[in-house]
Structure formats: C-alpha cells, structure tokens
Design a protein around this motif. Structure first.
Motif, PDB file in Angstrom:
ATOM      1  N   VAL A  37      12.779  57.579  10.637  1.00  0.00           N
ATOM      2  CA  VAL A  37      13.249  57.141  11.951  1.00  0.00           C
ATOM      3  C   VAL A  37      14.465  56.238  11.771  1.00  0.00           C
ATOM      4  CG1 VAL A  37      12.596  55.843  14.011  1.00  0.00           C
ATOM      5  CG2 VAL A  37      10.881  57.229  12.807  1.00  0.00           C
ATOM      6  N   VAL A  38      15.482  56.428  12.607  1.00  0.00           N
ATOM      7  CA  VAL A  38      16.684  55.589  12.543  1.00  0.00           C
ATOM      8  C   VAL A  38      16.938  55.000  13.929  1.00  0.00           C
ATOM      9  CG1 VAL A  38      19.184  55.580  12.143  1.00  0.00           C
ATOM     10  CG2 VAL A  38      17.690  56.964  10.682  1.00  0.00           C
ATOM     11  N   ILE A  39      17.075  53.678  13.974  1.00  0.00           N
ATOM     12  CA  ILE A  39      17.241  53.009  15.266  1.00  0.00           C
ATOM     13  C   ILE A  39      18.385  51.996  15.199  1.00  0.00           C
ATOM     14  CG2 ILE A  39      16.094  51.547  17.014  1.00  0.00           C
ATOM     15  CD1 ILE A  39      13.400  52.505  15.653  1.00  0.00           C
ATOM     16  N   GLY A  40      19.174  51.958  16.254  1.00  0.00           N
ATOM     17  CA  GLY A  40      20.201  50.910  16.392  1.00  0.00           C
ATOM     18  C   GLY A  40      20.113  50.350  17.799  1.00  0.00           C
ATOM     19  N   LEU A  41      20.263  49.028  17.930  1.00  0.00           N
ATOM     20  CA  LEU A  41      20.134  48.421  19.260  1.00  0.00           C
ATOM     21  C   LEU A  41      21.450  47.836  19.741  1.00  0.00           C
ATOM     22  CD1 LEU A  41      16.794  46.344  19.196  1.00  0.00           C
ATOM     23  CD2 LEU A  41      17.114  48.748  19.703  1.00  0.00           C
ATOM     24  N   GLU A  42      21.695  47.997  21.031  1.00  0.00           N
ATOM     25  CA  GLU A  42      22.782  47.271  21.686  1.00  0.00           C
ATOM     26  C   GLU A  42      22.097  46.297  22.637  1.00  0.00           C
ATOM     27  OE1 GLU A  42      25.912  50.483  22.923  1.00  0.00           O
ATOM     28  OE2 GLU A  42      24.011  51.437  22.477  1.00  0.00           O
ATOM     29  N   VAL A  43      22.182  45.018  22.303  1.00  0.00           N
ATOM     30  CA  VAL A  43      21.444  44.018  23.082  1.00  0.00           C
ATOM     31  C   VAL A  43      22.397  43.261  24.004  1.00  0.00           C
ATOM     32  CG1 VAL A  43      20.055  41.911  22.928  1.00  0.00           C
ATOM     33  CG2 VAL A  43      19.731  43.753  21.269  1.00  0.00           C
ATOM     34  N   HIS A  44      22.043  43.201  25.272  1.00  0.00           N
ATOM     35  CA  HIS A  44      22.835  42.425  26.219  1.00  0.00           C
ATOM     36  C   HIS A  44      22.110  41.128  26.529  1.00  0.00           C
ATOM     37  CE1 HIS A  44      24.611  46.417  27.073  1.00  0.00           C
ATOM     38  NE2 HIS A  44      25.692  45.697  27.285  1.00  0.00           N
ATOM     39  N   ALA A  45      22.801  40.009  26.356  1.00  0.00           N
ATOM     40  CA  ALA A  45      22.207  38.719  26.710  1.00  0.00           C
ATOM     41  C   ALA A  45      23.093  38.048  27.744  1.00  0.00           C
ATOM     42  CB  ALA A  45      22.080  37.837  25.476  1.00  0.00           C
ATOM     43  N   GLU A  46      22.496  37.648  28.852  1.00  0.00           N
ATOM     44  CA  GLU A  46      23.252  36.894  29.856  1.00  0.00           C
ATOM     45  C   GLU A  46      23.431  35.480  29.341  1.00  0.00           C
ATOM     46  OE1 GLU A  46      21.364  36.926  33.692  1.00  0.00           O
ATOM     47  OE2 GLU A  46      22.147  38.916  34.135  1.00  0.00           O
ATOM     48  N   LEU A  47      24.645  34.989  29.392  1.00  0.00           N
ATOM     49  CA  LEU A  47      24.902  33.642  28.886  1.00  0.00           C
ATOM     50  C   LEU A  47      24.531  32.614  29.945  1.00  0.00           C
ATOM     51  CD1 LEU A  47      28.309  34.254  27.089  1.00  0.00           C
ATOM     52  CD2 LEU A  47      26.008  34.238  26.118  1.00  0.00           C
ATOM     53  N   SER A  48      24.032  31.459  29.473  1.00  0.00           N
ATOM     54  CA  SER A  48      23.578  30.455  30.435  1.00  0.00           C
ATOM     55  C   SER A  48      24.673  29.459  30.789  1.00  0.00           C
ATOM     56  CB  SER A  48      22.328  29.757  29.919  1.00  0.00           C
ATOM     57  OG  SER A  48      22.501  29.416  28.564  1.00  0.00           O
ATOM     58  N   THR A  49      25.896  29.953  30.943  1.00  0.00           N
ATOM     59  CA  THR A  49      26.963  29.073  31.445  1.00  0.00           C
ATOM     60  C   THR A  49      26.672  28.769  32.910  1.00  0.00           C
ATOM     61  OG1 THR A  49      28.231  31.034  32.034  1.00  0.00           O
ATOM     62  CG2 THR A  49      28.732  30.031  29.923  1.00  0.00           C
ATOM     63  N   LYS A  50      27.203  27.657  33.406  1.00  0.00           N
ATOM     64  CA  LYS A  50      26.963  27.301  34.816  1.00  0.00           C
ATOM     65  C   LYS A  50      27.657  28.285  35.749  1.00  0.00           C
ATOM     66  CE  LYS A  50      25.763  22.500  34.907  1.00  0.00           C
ATOM     67  NZ  LYS A  50      25.938  22.210  33.432  1.00  0.00           N
ATOM     68  N   SER A  68      17.646  38.811  31.706  1.00  0.00           N
ATOM     69  CA  SER A  68      18.747  38.152  30.998  1.00  0.00           C
ATOM     70  C   SER A  68      18.795  38.534  29.521  1.00  0.00           C
ATOM     71  CB  SER A  68      18.775  36.642  31.203  1.00  0.00           C
ATOM     72  OG  SER A  68      17.524  36.066  31.042  1.00  0.00           O
ATOM     73  N   LEU A  69      17.808  39.309  29.058  1.00  0.00           N
ATOM     74  CA  LEU A  69      17.926  39.924  27.732  1.00  0.00           C
ATOM     75  C   LEU A  69      17.441  41.361  27.873  1.00  0.00           C
ATOM     76  CD1 LEU A  69      18.588  39.032  24.726  1.00  0.00           C
ATOM     77  CD2 LEU A  69      16.146  39.209  24.363  1.00  0.00           C
ATOM     78  N   ARG A  70      18.304  42.309  27.564  1.00  0.00           N
ATOM     79  CA  ARG A  70      17.897  43.703  27.681  1.00  0.00           C
ATOM     80  C   ARG A  70      18.579  44.514  26.590  1.00  0.00           C
ATOM     81  NH1 ARG A  70      21.289  42.142  32.375  1.00  0.00           N
ATOM     82  NH2 ARG A  70      23.020  43.614  32.409  1.00  0.00           N
ATOM     83  N   ALA A  71      17.957  45.612  26.233  1.00  0.00           N
ATOM     84  CA  ALA A  71      18.475  46.354  25.088  1.00  0.00           C
ATOM     85  C   ALA A  71      18.635  47.833  25.402  1.00  0.00           C
ATOM     86  CB  ALA A  71      17.532  46.189  23.902  1.00  0.00           C
ATOM     87  N   ASP A  72      19.733  48.407  24.884  1.00  0.00           N
ATOM     88  CA  ASP A  72      19.865  49.855  24.869  1.00  0.00           C
ATOM     89  C   ASP A  72      19.362  50.289  23.495  1.00  0.00           C
ATOM     90  OD1 ASP A  72      21.145  49.431  27.246  1.00  0.00           O
ATOM     91  OD2 ASP A  72      23.158  49.876  26.492  1.00  0.00           O
ATOM     92  N   VAL A  73      18.416  51.211  23.504  1.00  0.00           N
ATOM     93  CA  VAL A  73      17.757  51.584  22.261  1.00  0.00           C
ATOM     94  C   VAL A  73      18.203  52.987  21.849  1.00  0.00           C
ATOM     95  CG1 VAL A  73      15.522  51.902  21.148  1.00  0.00           C
ATOM     96  CG2 VAL A  73      15.780  50.165  22.932  1.00  0.00           C
ATOM     97  N   ASN A  74      18.859  53.084  20.681  1.00  0.00           N
ATOM     98  CA  ASN A  74      19.329  54.372  20.166  1.00  0.00           C
ATOM     99  C   ASN A  74      18.381  54.856  19.085  1.00  0.00           C
ATOM    100  OD1 ASN A  74      22.366  54.630  21.244  1.00  0.00           O
ATOM    101  ND2 ASN A  74      21.915  52.490  20.792  1.00  0.00           N
ATOM    102  N   VAL A  75      17.898  56.078  19.230  1.00  0.00           N
ATOM    103  CA  VAL A  75      16.890  56.592  18.299  1.00  0.00           C
ATOM    104  C   VAL A  75      17.286  57.964  17.777  1.00  0.00           C
ATOM    105  CG1 VAL A  75      14.466  57.284  18.060  1.00  0.00           C
ATOM    106  CG2 VAL A  75      15.058  55.396  19.572  1.00  0.00           C
ATOM    107  N   SER A  76      17.143  58.162  16.476  1.00  0.00           N
ATOM    108  CA  SER A  76      17.279  59.513  15.911  1.00  0.00           C
ATOM    109  C   SER A  76      16.277  59.681  14.785  1.00  0.00           C
ATOM    110  CB  SER A  76      18.710  59.740  15.399  1.00  0.00           C
ATOM    111  OG  SER A  76      18.956  58.909  14.294  1.00  0.00           O
ATOM    112  N   ILE A  77      16.112  60.898  14.344  1.00  0.00           N
ATOM    113  CA  ILE A  77      15.256  61.152  13.175  1.00  0.00           C
ATOM    114  C   ILE A  77      16.050  61.985  12.176  1.00  0.00           C
ATOM    115  CG2 ILE A  77      13.015  61.083  14.339  1.00  0.00           C
ATOM    116  CD1 ILE A  77      13.256  64.253  14.346  1.00  0.00           C
ATOM    117  N   ARG A  78      15.637  61.939  10.928  1.00  0.00           N
ATOM    118  CA  ARG A  78      16.228  62.824   9.915  1.00  0.00           C
ATOM    119  C   ARG A  78      15.186  63.079   8.848  1.00  0.00           C
ATOM    120  NH1 ARG A  78      20.532  58.741   6.934  1.00  0.00           N
ATOM    121  NH2 ARG A  78      19.039  57.132   6.340  1.00  0.00           N
TER     122      ARG A  78
END
Ligand code: ADP
Ligand code: ZN
Ligand code: MG
Length: 479
Positions: A8-21, A193-203
């Motif tokens: 299994v091969v996985i790569g994540l793109e994680v989005h975090a909302e910054l806590s600026t005012k 405020s934290l969410r991920a795009d999950v990329n999955v492949s197999i080989r």
C-alpha cells in the motif's frame, strides 16, 4: 495473487487553518461560527476593484510550521492564482502558492512496529480557504456563507512514504500534535480546521514504480481516514485481481455506507492555469527573520517526552501517550503543577480519561474540564474525602457537567463516610447478614474479609472509607 503480495502506498495533503486573528488578505476575523456572512468584507467577498494585502502573521505561522517539521525555508517565495470555478469561491481563483512554496523538503518522524520512520514532506505552502455552501434540505438550492472565505491555510504535502492506514494515522496524529504545540492551528478536526486529502495506490511488492492513485478529499476524522484507506485498498486490489485498471480519480468517502464513490476525474496542474498574482508583491525573508522565528519556537513533543521520563520518572509508554497531543500534555502539566503528584495525574489520564475519550469517540481537545479539576479530584482521594471508586464517578461527572469536584461530591452526597459510629453500624449489620463468611474468617480463611468489606462497600454505595472498614472488621471479627 494474494492480498499479501500487494504493498500500500499513501501520501497525504493536509490542510490546517491557521489561528491568526484575521484573514489572510483582509482584516476580517477568522473565528469559527457566527451568523452566515457576518465575517466578511468587500475583499473576501471578491468585489471588483478590491486589493489583497498579505497578513504577515500567516507567513510567520507557516515558517514556524516549516521549522518544526525540519523544512528548508525559502527566502524567495510568492503567491499564485489557482483558477477554478466553484460557487464557494467568489473570485473564481484561489490565491495559493505554486512553484515557490514557503517551505520545502522536511520530515516528520513516526513510531512504527519496526521502530522510528521518517516521513518526508514535499512542501508547505500558504493559501486561502473557500466559503461554505449550505444546502437547503428541501432541494430548493444552496446558500453560500463567506465567513470562511479567506481564512488562512497551510497545506502540508507529504511524499508517498506511508505504507498502511496505521502509518497514515500516526503521521497525521504527529503532525497535528506538532501544529498544536507551536500554536499555529487549533487543529479542531470536528470544525474542519484540520483536514486531509488522502491519496492511495497499491503495487506488487518488489516493484519500484508506483501504481495509479485515487484521492479522497477533505477527510476530517481519524476514524474515517483509517476506514476509508482500508476500504479503498481492498477495492483497488479487487479491481487489479479481476484484471482491471485503477482510474486516477477523485473519490468521496461516505461514512454511513462505508464506501468510496467516484466524484470526478482527477484534474491536472495545467487545468488550474496557475500564474503569479499581480496584486501581491513577492515574499522575501531575511536570514535574521527566519532565525528569530527559530529562536522563538516552543518546546516540541519530542523534548517534552524526554523531560517527562527524566524529570517525572514516567515510563516511556506514559510519556508517549501524554505528549501525543498538546491538550493531554497541557492537562498533565497543569494538574501536576497543582497536585505535585505526576504519577497519579499520569495514571488518571492513561486509564480513566483515555478510556472515556475512546468510548465517547472524543479527541483530547474536547475534554471539557481543566487540570485544576483533575488536581482537585486527586487531592480529594489523597485526603480520604472520597474513595477511588467515587473518584471514578466524579471523573465521569466531569465529562458530563464540568464543575469543581468538591462541588460535585457535595451535590451528589458522595462524601466518604469516615465517621467511626457509622462505619461500625455497617460492619455489624454486614456481619449479621453473612454469618457463613464470619465463620470462614474465624476458621482462618483470610479471603472472607475481602468479601465482607465488599458487601459493606455495596451497602454504602462505595462511600465508606476502605481503610477504616478493614480495620473495624478485623477488630469486630477478632473479638
Ligand atoms: P495534487 O494531488 O495536487 O495533484 P501531487 O501530484 O503533488 O498533488 O500529489 C499529491 C499527493 O499524492 C502527495 O501527498 C503525494 O505523496 C501523493 N501521491 C503521489 N503519487 C502517489 C501514488 N502513486 N500513490 C499514493 N500517493 C501518491
Ligand atoms: Zn474580509
Ligand atoms: Mg491533491
């Protein structure tokens, strides 16, 4: 071939909302919630003629995140327009970063069964969040809320280094804890405020080339990420085993059915027609600026972990769990500062608190009580005001209705019975009701004492002082 023959091969793109005012390009507040369209202005509503101005805090927070994840910081960076059409994006482009992200080539270490493993980060860049569509439940249409439009995000892209759902989960937990420690994001997954795009492949094991990946967007709970990966891996193996081919596509995970559904073909970078935003100046960072941020970084989980083992004599396992989340770790430190009993605090967190979080499916940031509450609970037990059994009930109450433990036990009438007369009364009564156990004890069966104490506890609903009970029973039985 069997399932074991696939990797299994996985790569994540994680989005975090910054806590600026304030937002990334205007001075609207970023706070979550609020009536729709009350945190916006002509800039984040994309009125013609308005101009964005980059919020310096956003750059600072992104650099902090980069330094905490071992990235190289680019001194020369810029903002680009990513063009696409969607009703939650009023400008019809998102300001993001394309070929010159602020941070590159970092890594995060995770624990695996085979020991520590480095997960490489490709990049961290800054961008703006989009608005939110509220779909009318009667199917009459959708209303757009632009409160979130222009809230600053960092996107953290990992290399495809993860090899299982479990590794993906540890990586995300580690990343979340780092972001919490450096206080750049509150990482509240339930608020998005934290969410991920999950990329999955197999080989096939042993091949060097990657398989075609699918991508599941905007996942915001650990549980669904793990379930989605496990489901998607099985689905891909089935397709390949049946002689089919994996299509590169964007999928939607449905938590209710536990399945993934096709959303659209994957778009490529050229579909976005990226180009530098002409309304914004380039970002240039001096050595001194970066150095100053580095100096100001707070203590990271790794160093707290070492300190807990060294200073508080906690076990490796305790230190790992406590520092896995900043919220847990702060709870531990706050309670320890007051109670001066690190072992007891660690015990409560490791056992009853962790268990309750698990049962209620809560994350540590949702713990409704404070370190002060926990310290008082421990103090009341140490002092003998309540028994350990009642302590557990107080903790359960703290999760439901957080209040001072002393108030809780007073209101509930849970104060331990330490009155000699009252204890004696119970002891005599239990002895009368259980003549066989009394005879057993007198015949030398020490175990019978435990049974009698248990009965007395039952009758007093756990409120009798256990030491006094024990002693009183011995006295009466030996008469
Ligand atoms: P985008 O999805 O925006 O086109 P990238 O092409 O840079 O961006 O890849 C995004 C993510 O997909 C990265 O986290 C990367 O590690 C991961 N990835 C790339 N190829 C694969 C693959 N074959 N299997 C699993 N993940 C992959
Ligand atoms: Zn605004
Ligand atoms: Mg992607």
């Amino acid at each position: 071939m069997s399932r074991e023959d696939y990797e299994v091969v996985i790569g994540l793109e994680v989005h975090a909302e910054l806590s600026t005012k304030t937002k990334i390009f205007c001075s609207c507040e970023t706070e979550f919630g609020g009536e729709p369209n009350t945190h916006c202005c002509p800039i984040c509503m994309a009125m013609p003629g308005t101009l964005p101005v980059l919020n310096e805090k956003v750059v600072e927070y992104a650099v902090k995140a980069g330094l905490a994840t071992n990235c190289e910081i680019s001194q020369d960076s810029k903002n680009d327009r990513k063009n696409y059409f969607y009703p939650d994006l009023p400008k019809a482009y998102q300001i993001s970063q394309y070929d010159k992200p602020l941070c590159e080539r970092g890594f995060v270490e995770i624990e695996t069964e085979e020991g520590k493993k480095k997960i490489r980060l490709t990049r961290i860049h800054i961008e703006e969040d989009a608005g939110k569509l509220n779909h009318d439940e009667f199917g009459r249409g959708s209303l757009v809320d632009l409160n979130r439009a222009g809230v600053p995000l960092i996107e953290i892209v990992s290399e495809p280094d993860l090899r299982s759902a479990k590794e993906a989960e540890s990586y995300l937990r580690k990343l979340k804890s780092i972001l919490e420690y450096i206080e750049v994001s509150d990482c509240k997954m339930q608020e998005g405020s934290l969410r991920a795009d999950v990329n999955v492949s197999i080989r096939k094991k042993g091949t060097s080339e990657f398989g075609t990946r699918t991508e599941m967007k905007n996942m915001n709970s650990f549980r669904s990420i793990v379930r989605a990966i496990e489901y998607e891996v099985e689905r891909q193996i089935d397709v390949v085993e049946d002689g089919g081919k994996i299509e590169q596509e964007t999928l939607r995970w449905d938590d209710v059915s536990g399945k993934t559904f096709s959303m659209r073909d994957k778009e490529d970078a050229e579909d976005y027609r990226y180009f530098p935003d002409p309304d914004l100046v380039a970002i240039r960072l001096s050595d001194e600026y970066i150095e100053n941020i580095k100096k100001g970084l707070p203590e990271l989980p790794e160093s707290r972990r070492a300190r807990y083992i060294d200073e508080y004599k906690l076990t490796e396992k305790e230190a790992n769990l406590l520092t896995s989340s900043k919220y847990l770790s702060d709870l531990f430190e706050d309670a320890t500062k007051i109670s001066k009993n690190p072992k007891a605090v660690a015990n409560w967190i490791m056992s009853d608190i962790a268990k309750t979080l698990n049962e209620k499916e809560l994350e540590p940031d949702q713990i409704p009580f404070t370190g002060e509450h926990l310290a008082e609970l421990i103090y009341l037990i140490e002092k003998g005001t309540i028994s350990n059994t009642i302590g557990k009930k107080v903790l359960a109450e703290l999760f439901e209705n957080p209040n001072k433990p002393s108030k809780i036990i007073e209101e509930k009438g849970w104060i331990q019975i330490s009155d000699e007369g009252a204890i004696k009364e119970v002891v005599i009564k239990v002895m009368e009701e259980n003549p066989q156990s009394v005879a057993d004890y007198k015949a030398g069966k020490e175990k019978a004492l435990g049974f009698l104490v248990g009965q007395a506890m039952k009758q007093t609903k756990g409120k009798a002082n256990p030491q006094m009970l024990n002693q009183m029973f011995k006295e009466e039985l030996n008469k």
